[in-house]
Motif scaffolding. Structure first.
Motif, short mmCIF file in Angstrom:
data_model
loop_
_atom_site.label_atom_id
_atom_site.label_comp_id
_atom_site.label_asym_id
_atom_site.label_seq_id
_atom_site.Cartn_x
_atom_site.Cartn_y
_atom_site.Cartn_z
N ALA A 164 0.95 -1.18 0.17
CA ALA A 164 -0.03 -0.10 0.08
C ALA A 164 1.04 0.99 0.06
O ALA A 164 2.01 1.29 0.45
N ALA A 165 0.11 2.26 -0.56
CA ALA A 165 1.04 3.57 -0.45
C ALA A 165 0.06 4.62 0.47
O ALA A 165 -1.06 4.45 0.30
N GLY A 166 0.60 5.33 1.20
CA GLY A 166 -0.13 6.23 2.08
C GLY A 166 0.67 7.33 2.69
O GLY A 166 1.89 7.32 2.68
N PRO A 167 -0.05 8.11 3.52
CA PRO A 167 0.58 9.34 4.02
C PRO A 167 1.50 9.11 5.33
O PRO A 167 0.97 8.23 6.48
N LEU A 168 2.52 10.12 5.47
CA LEU A 168 3.10 10.39 6.98
C LEU A 168 3.31 11.80 6.85
O LEU A 168 3.40 12.45 6.23
N ALA A 169 2.68 12.01 8.44
CA ALA A 169 2.75 13.39 8.61
C ALA A 169 2.60 13.70 10.03
O ALA A 169 2.79 12.71 10.90
N ARG A 170 2.80 15.13 10.58
CA ARG A 170 2.66 15.52 11.90
C ARG A 170 1.38 15.13 12.67
O ARG A 170 1.34 14.96 13.85
N THR A 171 0.10 15.22 11.93
CA THR A 171 -1.04 15.07 12.45
C THR A 171 -1.96 14.37 11.54
O THR A 171 -1.89 14.17 10.49
N ALA A 172 -2.91 13.71 12.01
CA ALA A 172 -4.17 12.98 11.56
C ALA A 172 -4.75 13.79 10.39
O ALA A 172 -5.13 13.37 9.21
N ALA A 173 -4.98 15.24 10.64
CA ALA A 173 -5.61 15.91 9.64
C ALA A 173 -4.62 15.96 8.45
O ALA A 173 -5.53 16.03 7.21
N ASP A 174 -3.58 16.50 8.57
CA ASP A 174 -2.67 16.25 7.33
C ASP A 174 -2.69 15.12 6.71
O ASP A 174 -2.56 15.02 5.37
N ALA A 175 -2.68 14.05 7.30
CA ALA A 175 -2.74 12.42 6.55
C ALA A 175 -4.02 12.48 5.82
O ALA A 175 -3.92 11.91 4.69
N ALA A 176 -5.14 12.98 6.51
CA ALA A 176 -6.30 13.06 5.65
C ALA A 176 -6.41 13.85 4.60
O ALA A 176 -6.94 13.53 3.60
N ALA A 177 -5.79 15.13 4.54
CA ALA A 177 -5.70 15.97 3.50
C ALA A 177 -4.86 15.28 2.47
O ALA A 177 -5.33 15.56 1.28
N LEU A 178 -3.75 14.56 2.68
CA LEU A 178 -3.13 14.00 1.47
C LEU A 178 -3.88 12.85 0.98
O LEU A 178 -3.83 12.54 -0.22
N MET A 179 -4.71 12.20 1.80
CA MET A 179 -5.63 10.96 1.17
C MET A 179 -6.42 11.57 0.10
O MET A 179 -6.89 11.19 -0.73
N SER A 180 -6.94 12.96 0.62
CA SER A 180 -8.08 13.30 -0.51
C SER A 180 -7.36 13.80 -1.74
O SER A 180 -8.14 13.67 -2.81
N VAL A 181 -6.09 13.70 -1.92
CA VAL A 181 -5.24 13.75 -3.16
C VAL A 181 -5.07 12.54 -3.75
O VAL A 181 -5.41 12.48 -4.94
N ILE A 182 -4.53 11.78 -3.00
CA ILE A 182 -3.94 10.45 -3.72
C ILE A 182 -4.85 9.11 -3.86
O ILE A 182 -4.63 8.43 -4.47
#
Length: 463
Positions: free
Chosen positions: A209-227
């Motif tokens: 799988a490919a997915g986000p690493l970020a400082r906050t869950a909100a940023d992880a969700a923001a990146l998911m909205s893109v990818i």
């Protein structure tokens, strides 16, 4: 350290750009941070500041003319080196000469560029992604931004270091047994290993799988909205209902929550880690979640079989190299994959069937829960120079028994920091949910961030 432009979240940057902040200012701030920290952290395989400036200028012009490509146009981001970018070599962490050059972008890369994200570069990984550290025959050692003496985790090593160091808010890694979530626990990050097929891949593989690493869950969700958008190049993709990535924290009252502190295989959980995860579960219970124990569901034989299959796969890759190239592979990897050279076809099929056994066991064990809480790994971060948490290539991987089952089952699994060891090392909480519940899992992680108190990383103290 005071908060500067590169410390803003993706959502904060989006609002600031709409209010007139110039993406070029943010790019220069991030580039300054990279120049300061990169000599120690070694998070990048490819990094071209001039290209970053050109892309930030293009974003600035789009915002000025009202033609921005998305709400996150101009937000700095990175991708792991095994996620192809057209024209960029893909060595997968090895020092092999003449690595293949990507003929086209991966779907993830295309989605990020289509949204106008400013790609800072490609982040490092260990050889073939088969180490849970930042040790690489090509790159040397990638180090933890919180404490450079410690590992950043792997195999999304550079992504973890970049996220923790403040190289912009959005970073993409890949995960086949924990490679997004392990940097998450050892660098205090919020991450997500998405549901199978939700984020399209250029080269699908069992559990990948490919997915986000970020400082906050909100940023992880923001990146998911893109990818997390379909692409016909991923023949393993599944249709999913529309997900709400911006719902924000979700109160867990009424949720059926499993608490797993014993994976049934691998290393024993450090008592400090178990206590931190228990405290997190207590917060969910205090908020009205119905928490009950989830017994172990994976066996040592299953873990050993999957490890053996991966060894055989890597031994096949190693054996295909020309004699002069083999010496360029990290010796630890050579020793590890050599364990697979003597398995015959029957043994290899027995090992292969372990994947389905783990998939079945994971789905069966978790089907009555909305959320499963557990440690991410049974141990805290280890020295940066050490290839694996248990430094013995002849032993099965003893640190992936909480993470790897969800790769096999295809379920989403997020991480968020939930405490600290007595010496200050970070402790990650894993939150797993049913297939297709990615947005709800991240919403639960975001809620936990609001109640965890002194378990929150203090990013202002990052060197």
């Amino acid at each position: 350290m005071r908060q500067t432009a590169q410390d803003l979240s993706a959502t904060e940057l989006s609002a600031a750009y709409a209010a007139g902040l110039d993406p070029r200012e943010v790019a220069e701030s991030v580039l300054a941070r990279i120049a300061e920290r990169e000599p120690v952290l070694n998070a990048f395989y490819v990094h071209d500041p001039d290209q970053v400036r050109r892309d930030a200028e293009a974003s600035a012009k789009r915002w000025a003319s009202g033609t921005q490509l998305s709400a996150f146009d101009g937000v700095p981001a990175t991708v792991k080196e095994n996620i192809p970018r057209a024209g960029v070599p893909v060595p997968s962490g090895t020092a092999l000469a003449n690595p293949p050059v990507a003929a086209e972008n991966a779907p993830v890369t295309d989605r990020m560029l289509e949204a106008g994200l400013v790609l800072l570069g490609s982040t490092t990984m260990p050889d073939w992604g088969m180490l849970s550290s930042g040790v690489s025959s090509r790159h040397g050692i990638t180090r933890n931004a919180l404490d450079p003496a410690l590992t950043t985790g792997g195999s999304s090593a550079g992504a973890g270091a970049a996220a923790a160091a403040g190289y912009g808010p959005l970073h993409v890694g890949t995960d086949i047994g924990g490679s997004i979530r392990l940097p998450g626990t050892w660098a205090g990050l919020a991450t997500l290993k998405p549901s199978a097929g939700l984020v399209p891949l250029h080269a699908p593989y069992l559990g990948r799988a490919a997915g986000p690493l970020a400082r906050t869950a909100a940023d992880a969700a923001a990146l998911m909205s893109v990818i997390a958008r379909p692409d016909v190049r991923d023949y393993s993709a599944r249709p999913y209902p529309r997900m709400d990535w911006f719902a924000g924290p979700a109160n867990p009252s009424g949720l059926r929550v499993g608490l797993q502190l014993n994976a049934g295989s691998g290393a024993e959980v450090d008592p400090q880690i178990a206590a931190a995860v228990q405290r997190a579960a207590d917060l969910f219970a205090a908020a009205g979640a119905r928490v009950r124990e989830l017994p172990p569901f994976m066996t040592p034989e299953q873990l050993a079989g999957i490890d053996a299959f991966w060894r055989t796969r890597s031994w096949a890759d190693y054996s295909a190299l020309e004699e002069g190239q083999r010496e360029n592979v990290l010796p630890y990897i050579v020793r590890w994959c050599a364990g697979g050279r003597n398995y015959d076809g029957v043994a290899t099929m027995v090992h292969y069937h372990r994947f389905a056994q783990v998939q079945q066991a994971t789905i069966a064990a978790t089907r009555d829960f909305d959320l499963v809480l557990s440690p991410v790994a049974p141990m805290a971060a280890f020295p940066a120079e050490q290839p694996m948490p248990i430094d013995d290539p002849d032993r099965p991987m003893a640190h992936i028994s909480f993470t790897m089952p969800y790769n096999m089952s295809g379920q989403p699994a997020a991480t968020v920091n939930c405490g600290f060891m007595a010496d200050g090392r970070t402790i990650g909480l894993q939150l797993a949910g049913p297939v297709g519940a990615d947005d709800r899992v991240l919403a639960a992680a975001a809620w936990f961030e609001t109640v965890r108190g002194d378990a929150s990383p203090d990013w202002s103290r990052v060197p």
